[in-house]
Design a protein around this motif. Structure first.
Motif, PDB file in Angstrom:
ATOM      1  N   LEU A   1      -0.889   4.593  -1.980  1.00 45.06           N
ATOM      2  CA  LEU A   1      -2.233   4.678  -1.378  1.00 45.06           C
ATOM      3  C   LEU A   1      -2.143   5.006   0.113  1.00 45.06           C
ATOM      4  CD1 LEU A   1      -3.829   1.648  -3.231  1.00 45.06           C
ATOM      5  CD2 LEU A   1      -4.517   4.030  -3.485  1.00 45.06           C
TER       6      LEU A   1
ATOM      7  N   PHE B   1      -6.161  -6.315  -5.547  1.00 46.64           N
ATOM      8  CA  PHE B   1      -6.324  -6.602  -4.123  1.00 46.64           C
ATOM      9  C   PHE B   1      -6.749  -8.041  -3.860  1.00 46.64           C
ATOM     10  CE2 PHE B   1      -6.896  -2.164  -4.936  1.00 46.64           C
ATOM     11  CZ  PHE B   1      -6.117  -1.564  -3.972  1.00 46.64           C
TER      12      PHE B   1
ATOM     13  N   SER C   1      -0.281   0.602 -10.113  1.00 49.76           N
ATOM     14  CA  SER C   1      -1.660   0.248  -9.776  1.00 49.76           C
ATOM     15  C   SER C   1      -1.673  -1.062  -9.001  1.00 49.76           C
ATOM     16  CB  SER C   1      -2.494   0.139 -11.047  1.00 49.76           C
ATOM     17  OG  SER C   1      -3.844   0.267 -10.723  1.00 49.76           O
ATOM     18  N   MET C   2      -2.805  -1.339  -8.382  1.00 48.04           N
ATOM     19  CA  MET C   2      -2.836  -2.494  -7.472  1.00 48.04           C
ATOM     20  C   MET C   2      -3.989  -3.442  -7.725  1.00 48.04           C
ATOM     21  SD  MET C   2      -1.990  -1.800  -3.511  1.00 48.04           S
ATOM     22  CE  MET C   2      -2.118  -3.378  -2.722  1.00 48.04           C
TER      23      MET C   2
ATOM     24  N   ASN D   1      -4.375   7.371   2.426  1.00 51.39           N
ATOM     25  CA  ASN D   1      -5.625   6.734   2.838  1.00 51.39           C
ATOM     26  C   ASN D   1      -5.579   6.161   4.251  1.00 51.39           C
ATOM     27  OD1 ASN D   1      -7.745   6.560   0.571  1.00 51.39           O
ATOM     28  ND2 ASN D   1      -5.815   6.211  -0.478  1.00 51.39           N
TER      29      ASN D   1
ATOM     30  N   MET E   1       0.840  -1.205   0.000  1.00 50.57           N
ATOM     31  CA  MET E   1       0.000   0.000   0.000  1.00 50.57           C
ATOM     32  C   MET E   1       0.877   1.259   0.000  1.00 50.57           C
ATOM     33  SD  MET E   1      -3.213  -0.872  -0.030  1.00 50.57           S
ATOM     34  CE  MET E   1      -4.372   0.177   0.807  1.00 50.57           C
TER      35      MET E   1
END
Lengths: 462, 241
Positions: free
Chosen positions: A53, A89, A86-87, A57, A48
């Motif tokens: 992010l 999950f 980009s991720m 976040n 993360m």
């Protein structure tokens, strides 16, 4: 192009202990890298942070920086950041905001400010790349976990990020879908030059495609760079990692059920059929479960494992019969421990299972000390780490006296040491208290090592 | 007809039906209510809605309408009602009053059902965003929340099952069951927000637009008919009679 993490120290609360401490690493986009390590060592948090992010976040980055080609992803707006990194999950259910596959792809393309005349062509390309063109108009809700992850991957294909980070992407999907996704990722890496960094407990899916394996321990990265083709089994097992094909050391006393001659089954399934509308998920199952025996239930996603458990729990309508022995009680350990928490504190979680038991307080203390959670007794169960939550969930059900214990993926997303501890505890309980233990798993080695009988569910049939 | 009803711009449809609803709120005439109710019901059935589902939905509405009729009948204002179409057909004001109450329940429900059965939720929210300038963050947040609703129902069943699995009995929707659900909802919303951001969603930034609902001539005609012509005609009719 490198993903560089330098001296990262991060905690979720201002005054809490850091989850990642002085972590430094350099990952090259020319390699597919898999990062593994024991549960709760900070792998997901790290991802993360690397994706920018966090801390935006949540949490506090005390020291350190993340850079990709000199750019800090955290400082970019989402539209620019997603093109850089980009991720994907872990939970396939919590990645979409639209109703159909097509609408989700449109949502992604709109975010990227793609000109409208290129939408159809781009969507076709992404779906084709992931081999899911036939799912284009399907409702996301009707897809299996594996299909959902493929849809997520097709969104990422649209984005074409320079780095793709994956957080346990196969934790809850069948091996066949996982293999399809891994091969698509490899193609993406080769054709687009996308850097890939994946965090995973299970290495079996990656052996074929990963170039480098790195191990994380105690919030830091070990210097060893392993090649997935030549795994050092003893090194990995020592660090709590599940090695593909390596059996679990089952204690001798758990290996075979005690011989008691002819025994009456604790649970009998006769012609068990469950249908969702026109679709028959379970097609006339027959099975018997004996006391003190351990049964593993395996099978690809969508084969009906969860449905069978739901039928046993009584949450879906079924035809045929589910006949527990008269007077016997059934207990359930759910896949996600949070699904079974029902009290405000850790202590109450155990004592809820001991209602009517003499000296319940002393017993609660004994149980909690046994799983090293006594010091957290006044905390909410939701504040525990994932591994601790799992231990609490299993212990709470073990404290509740039952005759049949059904466990849905009890070792889901656990490292080798936790897996061993949980399975040993469950199997000991089954043998000692003559309980019929039924557990489901995606790990064939786990099923072979611990179960007396492996039940394979395929297309709704055993 | 199905294509036509579903093809109407959702925002225009929403505004038009709201105006119809508001107009009916100021009209005390069971005949007008009944006509609008029948037209809405007919259109709902023509939209391809499942007849059985529609009937099942109307079942509780009919009960409420019967209750409303009895209320109106019992607590009539005895002759103080405005003069209307019904006074020609129904001489007893008590019955007339009951009918006003009952038909109002039916007509509001039928307008709601007509809207629900002929509107796609994604198109509705996108249209709110484009035509009524609903903030992006709110629009897509709403869609995401909508998406996890079925999951919440499943979680609710799971949580109840978890209590049952430990031999604990709980009443439906008791706080003990709802609390874990609440905790999970917060976590889900966080996970969803992060996933949306990871796909480039900003909440404020520029986005391109593909197949977004537009306002066509037919939508403008509908707006004029239902927002201007309908109120005027209804007011005139009820005044004349």
């Amino acid at each position: 192009m490198n993903l560089s993490l330098e001296h990262l120290t991060f905690s979720y609360f201002e005054d809490a202990k850091p989850v990642v401490e002085d972590f430094s690493a350099l990952f090259s986009s020319e390699e597919v890298t898999v990062l593994t390590g024991a549960s709760g060592c900070g792998k997901s948090t790290l991802l993360m942070l690397a994706s920018g992010l966090y801390p935006g976040n949540g949490g506090f980055l005390r020291t350190g920086s993340v850079t990709i080609d000199g750019e800090d992803p955290g400082s970019l707006p989402p539209e620019k950041r997603c093109r850089l990194v980009s991720m994907m999950f872990q939970n396939p259910d919590l990645q979409f905001c639209m109703d159909t596959v097509r609408n989700e792809l449109i949502f992604t393309l709109e975010n990227l400010q793609t000109p409208p005349e290129r939408f159809e062509e781009e969507m076709e390309r992404a779906l084709d790349f992931c081999g899911i063109s036939h799912l284009k108009h399907r409702m996301l809700q009707s897809l299996s976990g594996g299909e959902k992850q493929k849809v997520m991957l097709s969104c990422l294909v649209l984005i074409r990020p320079r780095w793709l980070l994956l957080d346990e992407p196969f934790a809850n999907i069948d091996n066949e879908s996982a293999r399809d996704i891994v091969l698509a990722l490899k193609r993406l890496h080769k054709t687009e030059g996308t850097g890939i960094l994946a965090v995973d407990h299970r290495l079996d899916n990656w052996v074929e495609v990963a170039d480098t394996l790195r191990v994380m321990e105690q919030k830091t990265l070990l210097p060893e760079k392993l090649s997935p083709g030549h795994l050092d089994v003893s090194f990995l097992e020592e660090h709590g990692i599940i090695v593909p094909g390596s059996p679990y050391p089952v204690p001798e006393y758990l290996k075979t059920p005690a011989e008691r001659g002819e025994e009456e089954p604790l649970l009998t399934l006769k012609d068990l059929t469950v249908s969702y509308g026109e679709h028959r998920v379970l097609k006339g199952l027959h099975a018997t479960f004996l006391p003190g025996h351990i049964y593993a239930l395996t099978g690809p996603s969508g084969s009906g494992k969860s449905t069978l458990f739901q039928a046993l729990l009584g949450t879906v309508k079924y035809k045929g019969s589910i006949a527990p022995k008269k007077g016997s009680r059934m207990g359930f350990v759910t896949q996600n421990p949070q699904d079974q928490f029902l009290a405000d504190t850790v202590k109450e979680e155990i004592s809820a299972s001991l209602k009517g038991v003499e000296d319940a307080d002393a017993e609660t203390e004994r149980v909690l000390r046994g799983i090293s959670l006594w010091r957290y007794r006044d905390l909410s169960p939701y504040l525990l780490s994932q591994g601790q939550q799992r231990r609490l969930g299993v212990a709470a059900l073990m404290a509740y006296h039952c005759d049949i214990l059904v466990c849905d993926e009890p070792t889901y997303a656990q490292d080798r040491n936790n897996t061993l501890a949980i399975m040993t505890a469950l199997c000991s309980l089954a043998r000692e208290q003559n309980i019929a233990l039924i557990f489901s798993t995606h790990d064939p080695e786990l099923a072979r090592s611990f179960a007396d009988e492996v039940l394979v569910l395929e297309e709704g049939q055993l | 007809m199905r294509q036509f009803l579903r093809g109407l711009n959702p925002s225009c449809k929403f505004v038009s039906l709201m105006v119809v609803t508001l107009t009916l709120a100021f009209v005390h005439d069971p005949a007008v209510n009944a006509i609008v109710f029948l037209v809405s019901l007919l259109l709902t059935l023509c939209s391809g809605a499942d007849l059985k589902r529609v009937l099942l939905l109307y079942l509780p509405i009919l009960l409420v309408a019967a209750g409303a009729f009895m209320t109106g009948y019992r607590y009539s204002t005895n002759g103080d009602l405005p003069s209307n179409l019904t006074s020609v057909l129904v001489s007893d004001t008590r019955i007339g009053n009951g009918l006003i109450f009952a038909t109002r329940v039916l007509v509001y429900a039928s307008i709601g059902f007509l809207f629900a059965f002929t509107t796609d939720r994604i198109q509705l929210v996108r249209s709110f965003e484009k035509q009524l300038h609903l903030p992006q963050l709110f629009a897509y947040g709403l869609l995401a929340a909508w998406g996890i609703f079925p999951q919440m129902m499943q979680e609710y069943r799971r949580t109840r099952a978890a209590f049952k699995a430990r031999g604990l009995r709980v009443l439906p929707f008791s706080p003990a069951v709802l609390k874990p659900l609440l905790v999970k909802s917060v976590r889900w919303s966080e996970a969803l927000a992060v996933a949306m951001e990871s796909k480039g969603f900003d909440g404020h930034g520029e986005r391109s637009s593909y197949e977004a609902p537009t306002v066509r001539t037919v939508d403008k005609v509908m707006l004029v008919l239902l927002c201007l012509v309908f109120p005027v005609v209804v007011v005139l009719l009820t005044r004349v009679f």
